[in-house]
Design a protein around this motif. Structure first.
Motif, short mmCIF file in Angstrom:
data_model
loop_
_atom_site.label_atom_id
_atom_site.label_comp_id
_atom_site.label_asym_id
_atom_site.label_seq_id
_atom_site.Cartn_x
_atom_site.Cartn_y
_atom_site.Cartn_z
N LEU A 77 8.14 7.02 2.07
CA LEU A 77 8.33 8.45 1.84
C LEU A 77 8.15 8.79 0.37
CD1 LEU A 77 11.41 9.29 4.11
CD2 LEU A 77 8.99 9.76 4.57
N ARG A 78 8.71 7.95 -0.50
CA ARG A 78 8.54 8.20 -1.94
C ARG A 78 7.08 8.09 -2.35
NH1 ARG A 78 13.16 4.81 -2.23
NH2 ARG A 78 11.86 3.09 -2.98
N GLY A 79 6.33 7.24 -1.63
CA GLY A 79 4.91 7.04 -1.95
C GLY A 79 3.99 8.08 -1.36
N GLY A 80 4.56 9.09 -0.68
CA GLY A 80 3.73 10.17 -0.16
C GLY A 80 3.39 10.07 1.31
N PHE A 81 3.84 9.02 1.99
CA PHE A 81 3.59 8.89 3.43
C PHE A 81 4.58 9.75 4.21
CE2 PHE A 81 1.52 5.18 1.77
CZ PHE A 81 0.50 4.89 2.65
N THR A 82 4.17 10.17 5.39
CA THR A 82 5.07 10.80 6.34
C THR A 82 5.04 10.01 7.64
OG1 THR A 82 3.33 12.30 7.11
CG2 THR A 82 4.79 13.10 5.36
N PHE A 83 6.03 10.24 8.48
CA PHE A 83 6.15 9.51 9.74
C PHE A 83 6.27 10.48 10.91
CE2 PHE A 83 7.45 6.43 6.62
CZ PHE A 83 7.02 5.21 7.13
N MET A 95 0.81 -1.22 0.00
CA MET A 95 0.00 0.00 0.00
C MET A 95 0.84 1.27 0.00
SD MET A 95 -3.04 -1.23 0.02
CE MET A 95 -3.38 -3.00 -0.06
N LEU A 96 2.14 1.17 -0.20
CA LEU A 96 3.02 2.30 0.02
C LEU A 96 3.00 3.35 -1.08
CD1 LEU A 96 6.06 0.66 1.82
CD2 LEU A 96 4.08 1.86 2.78
N GLU A 97 2.16 3.18 -2.10
CA GLU A 97 1.96 4.25 -3.09
C GLU A 97 0.57 4.89 -2.97
OE1 GLU A 97 3.44 1.16 -4.20
OE2 GLU A 97 5.31 2.21 -3.77
N VAL A 98 -0.21 4.42 -1.99
CA VAL A 98 -1.60 4.87 -1.89
C VAL A 98 -1.70 6.36 -1.64
CG1 VAL A 98 -3.65 4.75 -0.40
CG2 VAL A 98 -2.61 2.65 -1.27
N ALA A 99 -0.85 6.92 -0.78
CA ALA A 99 -0.95 8.35 -0.45
C ALA A 99 -0.79 9.21 -1.69
CB ALA A 99 0.09 8.70 0.59
N ASN A 100 0.24 8.93 -2.48
CA ASN A 100 0.43 9.71 -3.72
C ASN A 100 -0.70 9.49 -4.70
OD1 ASN A 100 2.76 11.09 -3.11
ND2 ASN A 100 4.14 9.65 -4.13
N ALA A 144 -4.74 -2.18 -3.36
CA ALA A 144 -4.35 -0.76 -3.34
C ALA A 144 -5.33 0.07 -4.15
CB ALA A 144 -2.94 -0.60 -3.87
N ASP A 145 -5.82 -0.45 -5.27
CA ASP A 145 -6.80 0.29 -6.07
C ASP A 145 -8.05 0.59 -5.25
OD1 ASP A 145 -5.15 0.26 -8.27
OD2 ASP A 145 -6.17 -1.41 -9.27
N GLU A 146 -8.52 -0.40 -4.49
CA GLU A 146 -9.71 -0.20 -3.66
C GLU A 146 -9.43 0.80 -2.53
OE1 GLU A 146 -11.96 -4.51 -4.20
OE2 GLU A 146 -10.69 -4.17 -2.45
N ALA A 147 -8.22 0.78 -1.99
CA ALA A 147 -7.86 1.72 -0.94
C ALA A 147 -7.88 3.15 -1.45
CB ALA A 147 -6.48 1.37 -0.36
N VAL A 148 -7.31 3.36 -2.64
CA VAL A 148 -7.32 4.69 -3.25
C VAL A 148 -8.74 5.16 -3.48
CG1 VAL A 148 -6.70 5.98 -5.33
CG2 VAL A 148 -5.04 4.42 -4.28
N ASP A 149 -9.58 4.29 -4.01
CA ASP A 149 -10.98 4.65 -4.26
C ASP A 149 -11.70 5.00 -2.96
OD1 ASP A 149 -10.68 4.27 -6.96
OD2 ASP A 149 -11.55 2.25 -6.99
#
Length: 390
Positions: free
Chosen positions: A264-270, A237-242, A346-351
């Motif tokens: 981090l590359r996928g848009g997550f922060t910590f 799921m590490l690209e979901v944020a972006n 991941a597609d469902e998570a983004v939706d």
């Protein structure tokens, strides 16, 4: 003459052993919920293990510092003279004396072994009704299915069995029942402690709180390994944020490495999980100030279709914060689509994130409604009260 005696409950748990806010809130939700039912409620922690000292980052034989903090919380909620901790080094109880604890265990209408935290000893086995309240399904069921002597002995000490594995016994659940009549339940939340409208009306970030990788308790079913950790699912799921154009912050112990860099590359922060997770108010404020929760579940809950649901996630719902979480089978008995959205991919998570953001106020209201209908502590714990004949 009418009998005015209150029913009496003792809760066994591990809030000093693992003195993190989420664990302490789990205990409080049960203590408060049973008290709301008019019961006389006590807390005894007597598993005999050392406490975890967050300042040391390791177990500590001296529980003084941890107990001071826990005692302050229990006193704040009206349990200041109703708790005790068994210090295995001193071989004595701190809080209520040994004699009082033994009396309570013997005379209480029910003793709740929350999380299965306590290996039953003679004083527990003499209880009128020892109730196993399992929060982490999987290992015990498999050990019972394999007739492991330690698991069989543990189970035989109990008279009633409740589990957060709401789907156990269903055809699509891979876990065996182990010959136990499991009663399904859900994590309770004290609704008055989590009020909607705290924090910004529409906070910017989804969040979650937790350990990145847990070790131990992996198991096999039919030759396939199931992992007692969330990291295997988070990596998917590490690209979901972006992709969702949605800031997502993880309050985690992950601070470096390939997973960290990829997130981090996928848009997550910590943000550091400590010290926020050591304070019940800081933990509650963090959740209440979140846009909602985005999270996955441990592999052992997901692929075996246990129906498990997170006691942290119910706090988000009760605070009026929508949730996007991985399906475990819970969606069979809890409505999803508004306020609570499940995903497998991941597609469902983004939706799901986009759906919430399309009408955030509606989903925020629905989150609280779901908490009130399906996770109210008084409703859920009343089922245990009735089953115990109190």
């Amino acid at each position: 003459m009418k009998n005015t005696r209150k029913g009496k409950i003792v809760v066994l748990h591990l809030a000093a052993r693992y003195p993190f806010a989420g664990v302490i809130w789990q205990l409080l939700h049960h203590l408060i919920g049973f008290r709301q039912l008019g019961l006389d409620v006590y807390y005894i922690e007597d598993h005999g293990a050392y406490v975890y000292d967050p300042n040391l980052g390791a177990p500590n034989a001296d529980p003084t510092t941890v107990l001071k903090s826990l005692a302050a919380v229990l006193d704040r909620y009206g349990f200041g003279d109703r708790w005790s901790f068994f210090d295995s080094v001193r071989n004595d109880y701190l809080g209520m004396p040994r004699e009082r604890c033994v009396e309570l265990l013997r005379d209480a209408d029910a003793v709740i072994n929350l999380c299965g935290a306590t290996e039953p000893r003679d004083e527990h086995r003499k209880s009128r009704c020892l109730v196993m309240l399992e929060t982490d399904p999987g290992v015990l069921q498999l050990e019972l299915g394999r007739k492991m002597p330690s698991a069989v002995s543990f189970a035989r000490a109990h008279q009633l069995f409740f589990t957060y594995g709401y789907n156990i016994g269903a055809p699509d659940c891979l876990l065996p029942t182990g010959g136990i009549d499991w009663r399904p339940t859900r994590p309770p939340v004290a609704l008055d402690e989590w009020r909607p409208g705290v924090g910004p009306a529409e906070p910017p970030r989804f969040t979650t709180v937790g350990t990145w990788q847990n070790r131990g308790n992996d198991f096999e079913i039919a030759g396939e390994t199931y992992y007692w950790s969330k990291d295997v699912n988070f990596r998917k799921m590490l690209e979901v944020a972006n992709r969702a154009s949605q800031p997502i912050e993880l309050a985690s112990d992950l601070t470096s490495g390939p997973d960290y860099d990829r997130a981090l590359r996928g848009g997550f922060t910590f943000t550091p999980v400590v010290p926020m997770s050591l304070d019940i108010d800081g933990y509650r404020n963090y959740i209440s100030a979140s846009r909602g929760e985005f999270t996955v579940a441990k592999d052992i809950y997901v692929r075996p279709r246990t129906g498990w649901f997170s006691d942290r996630t119910v706090c988000y719902l009760a605070a009026g914060r929508p949730v996007v979480t991985q399906r475990t089978g819970f969606e069979k008995t809890i409505p999803t689509g508004i306020g609570l959205l499940g995903f497998d991919t991941a597609d469902e998570a983004v939706d799901a994130i986009r759906i919430i953001n399309s009408d955030y106020p509606r989903h925020a209201r629905a989150a609280r409604e779901i908490a009130a209908e399906y996770f109210d502590a008084a409703k859920l714990l009343d089922e245990i009260r009735q089953a115990a004949g109190i």
